[in-house]
Each structure stands twice: as C-alpha cells, then as structure tokens.
Design an enzyme around this catalytic site. Sequence first.
Site, mmCIF file in Angstrom:
data_model
loop_
_atom_site.group_PDB
_atom_site.id
_atom_site.type_symbol
_atom_site.label_atom_id
_atom_site.label_comp_id
_atom_site.label_asym_id
_atom_site.label_seq_id
_atom_site.Cartn_x
_atom_site.Cartn_y
_atom_site.Cartn_z
ATOM 1 N N LYS A 45 40.296 96.377 67.697
ATOM 2 C CA LYS A 45 41.070 97.033 68.751
ATOM 3 C C LYS A 45 42.013 96.074 69.467
ATOM 4 O O LYS A 45 43.090 96.466 69.908
ATOM 5 C CB LYS A 45 40.124 97.707 69.745
ATOM 6 C CG LYS A 45 39.362 98.887 69.142
ATOM 7 C CD LYS A 45 40.303 99.970 68.619
ATOM 8 C CE LYS A 45 39.553 101.210 68.154
ATOM 9 N NZ LYS A 45 40.463 102.289 67.704
ATOM 10 N N ASP B 183 42.275 114.092 58.408
ATOM 11 C CA ASP B 183 40.953 113.483 58.556
ATOM 12 C C ASP B 183 40.319 113.391 57.184
ATOM 13 O O ASP B 183 40.662 114.169 56.285
ATOM 14 C CB ASP B 183 40.077 114.327 59.485
ATOM 15 C CG ASP B 183 38.959 113.530 60.141
ATOM 16 O OD1 ASP B 183 38.023 113.114 59.413
ATOM 17 O OD2 ASP B 183 38.992 113.338 61.365
ATOM 18 N N THR C 54 31.783 111.077 72.739
ATOM 19 C CA THR C 54 32.134 111.464 71.369
ATOM 20 C C THR C 54 31.051 110.949 70.418
ATOM 21 O O THR C 54 30.267 110.067 70.766
ATOM 22 C CB THR C 54 33.483 110.861 70.931
ATOM 23 O OG1 THR C 54 33.331 109.442 70.772
ATOM 24 C CG2 THR C 54 34.580 111.151 71.944
ATOM 25 N N TYR D 99 34.302 95.383 66.320
ATOM 26 C CA TYR D 99 35.061 96.514 66.873
ATOM 27 C C TYR D 99 36.128 96.009 67.837
ATOM 28 O O TYR D 99 37.292 96.431 67.782
ATOM 29 C CB TYR D 99 34.107 97.462 67.585
ATOM 30 C CG TYR D 99 34.774 98.628 68.267
ATOM 31 C CD1 TYR D 99 35.239 99.723 67.530
ATOM 32 C CD2 TYR D 99 34.936 98.648 69.651
ATOM 33 C CE1 TYR D 99 35.851 100.794 68.157
ATOM 34 C CE2 TYR D 99 35.549 99.721 70.290
ATOM 35 C CZ TYR D 99 36.001 100.787 69.539
ATOM 36 O OH TYR D 99 36.617 101.843 70.169
#
Length: 249
Positions: free
Chosen positions: A155, A37, A186, A151
């Site tokens: 994807k 990360d 999240t 976005y």
Amino acid sequence: MKGLNGKVALVTGAASGIGRATAVRLATEGALVICADRNLDGAMRTAGSLATDSAVFAFDAGDAASCEALIATARKWRGRLDILCNVAGIGGFGHTAQIDEATWRQLIDINLSGVFHLSKHALPFLEAVKGNIVNVASAAGLVGTAYASAYAASKHGVVGFTKAVAIEYASRGVRVNAVCPGAVDTPLIAGGFNAIEGVEWPLVERMSPKIAPMAEPGDIAAAIAFLASEEARFITGAMLAVDGGQTAG
C-alpha cells in the site's frame, strides 16, 4: 455529484466490500459502471443491483495479461473509459519473520502490480477524455503498521505510484488520487489481528480509529465518488485518509 452522469467507470473488486459499495455509489450518481472481479458471480450480483447500465467482466488483479485484457474489453463496451477505480486488493496479517515468499508475492502482485498494470493500459484512454484514476491505498500505506509489513509495503507502493503518475499526467489532464481507508467492516480484515499469536496489543491499538469503531464500505465509496467527480477537478496527487483519525496521531 457533478460530472459523473453518463461517465463510464471501471470498478475492480466489485464483487464485495468497498468495490461493491463504490459501484453502487457511482451508479447512483449516474455513471455507467463496469464491475470487474475474479469472483464473477459476486460481480454479477453487484451489477444486477445498480441503477444504471452496467457490464461484468472476470479478471485477476495479480495477472498482468488479465489486467491488460480487462482494460481493452472495458474500453470497447461504450467506446470510452472515463474513470478507473482500482479497488481490488487482499489483506495480510502476521509476524514479519513468518511471511513466506508466496504470501509476499501475492500481496505485491494483487495490491500493487495490479494497480500498475491496469493504470498503464488505461492511461491512453483516460488521457483522450481527460478522465481520472482513484486508487485504494490504506492507512497502512501512510504509516507503519505492526503485523502487516507485506500489506503495508504494497500500500505504500500504491501511495508512491499515485503521486508519481499524478505529477506525470497533470499537464495531460488526467487526475490521479487515492483514498486511504482505515479499519473498514469488510471480509478483507475478518479475523485480522485476533488470529495472530503473540500480538503486542499496544502496537495495534495505536492505530485504532478515534471517532468510530469501524467504517462502513459506503464511507469509502463516498470518498471515491467525490475524487472521481468534477467536484474534485482541482485535486490530484492527493491521499485522502478515511480512517476516523487513525493516522492523525
């Protein structure tokens, strides 16, 4: 799950959310997990909570050289790489006409180009051990999603890339699949559509989950672990929607 014990798995985005839950789930199943990360402290906290041996590396999913270096370093850790979980990603919501070049480029670089660069450099190592890749796409990669055009484009790209590589590498013994989460609790979607002015809410509500308000990261991690395991040995090129029925109609 069958076939995960002792496997070396690289999980990107491991500092939080789905990435952290995936690292935990794979370790619970006996995998040796590399937590990667750009948030090194978060990745270290994840690694410290795992039930098996782990390693931690910092990297930037939006930088091609960083992706290449991560794969090389990950491969050296145990001398092999069995599973690549491309989880790292960012969200983006807003009116299409207001998306600037920097925002568009960042979403494409991190969500799509990062998956390409990591997969490209991992494939020779995965081919050597008949390993597999699990990408994290999105429900927004399967259908159109208002106020998330950049976005969704990134994807949709992950979906297309996953299918293409699955076909290309099927005869070489490398499986390539993707999970397509819907709404997940999240940090990625914190604020979300509520922060956008002038939203036509019926366009947003058509994508609401049918069976639950929102998934938990562990729900997505369970699907990733399944696809990475030998339980899914005959599954490749699949887009597994984990979205509470969002894309069912």
